[in-house]
Design a protein around this motif. Sequence first.
Motif, PDB file in Angstrom:
ATOM      1  N   GLN A  43       0.811  -1.226   0.000  1.00  0.00           N
ATOM      2  CA  GLN A  43       0.000   0.000   0.000  1.00  0.00           C
ATOM      3  C   GLN A  43       0.844   1.275   0.000  1.00  0.00           C
ATOM      4  OE1 GLN A  43      -2.807  -0.257   3.229  1.00  0.00           O
ATOM      5  NE2 GLN A  43      -4.140  -1.597   2.072  1.00  0.00           N
ATOM      6  N   ASN A  44       1.839   1.302  -0.864  1.00  0.00           N
ATOM      7  CA  ASN A  44       2.703   2.469  -0.963  1.00  0.00           C
ATOM      8  C   ASN A  44       2.930   2.755  -2.446  1.00  0.00           C
ATOM      9  OD1 ASN A  44       5.179   3.994  -1.266  1.00  0.00           O
ATOM     10  ND2 ASN A  44       5.565   3.624   0.910  1.00  0.00           N
ATOM     11  N   ASN A  45       2.401   3.886  -2.922  1.00  0.00           N
ATOM     12  CA  ASN A  45       2.501   4.213  -4.345  1.00  0.00           C
ATOM     13  C   ASN A  45       3.940   4.354  -4.817  1.00  0.00           C
ATOM     14  OD1 ASN A  45      -0.254   4.162  -4.744  1.00  0.00           O
ATOM     15  ND2 ASN A  45      -0.501   6.353  -4.370  1.00  0.00           N
TER      16      ASN A  45
END
Length: 161
Positions: A43-45
């Motif tokens: 969940q980290n762009n």
Amino acid sequence: MHSRPWYQWLALGGGSGLSSILPGTMGTIAAIPLYLLLALVVQNNMVYTLVLVTMIAVGPWLCGETAREMQNGAGKRALDPPAIVWDEWAGLLLTLWLVPFGWWTLLVGFLLFRFFDMLKPWPISWLDKHIHGGMGIMLDDIAAAIPALILLRLMLWAGWL
């Protein structure tokens, strides 16, 4: 039993591209766990983008070398063997890049990418026919992912997903 080098294992999508039925589609399906790992677990762009850029950057060498070896040293004009699906993996990740996770967005993104990758409308078809080797293997799938990403974003913007 012949064991493959590590980079062939990657290029063949962990073996998913060796499917006798729709290897590109099977390879794209096999990329979904990586997408889910990045979208739901990490969940980290920034990490997602780094993985995507790395896949695109190493893809020409990875795919080109594997294609050459699969063709017993056919040279720079290595064709695009259907078993090589690293390009589908990168294409799916690009299609879903910075798109909010949802099962519908995953399904529609998958279908849009496969549509453009299989149909190959211009300029994708031009790239597929005129750019060879590892760069050519990667480029048509990257080109297929761009309209898929644009259409997916337009659908999200319009509230259809």
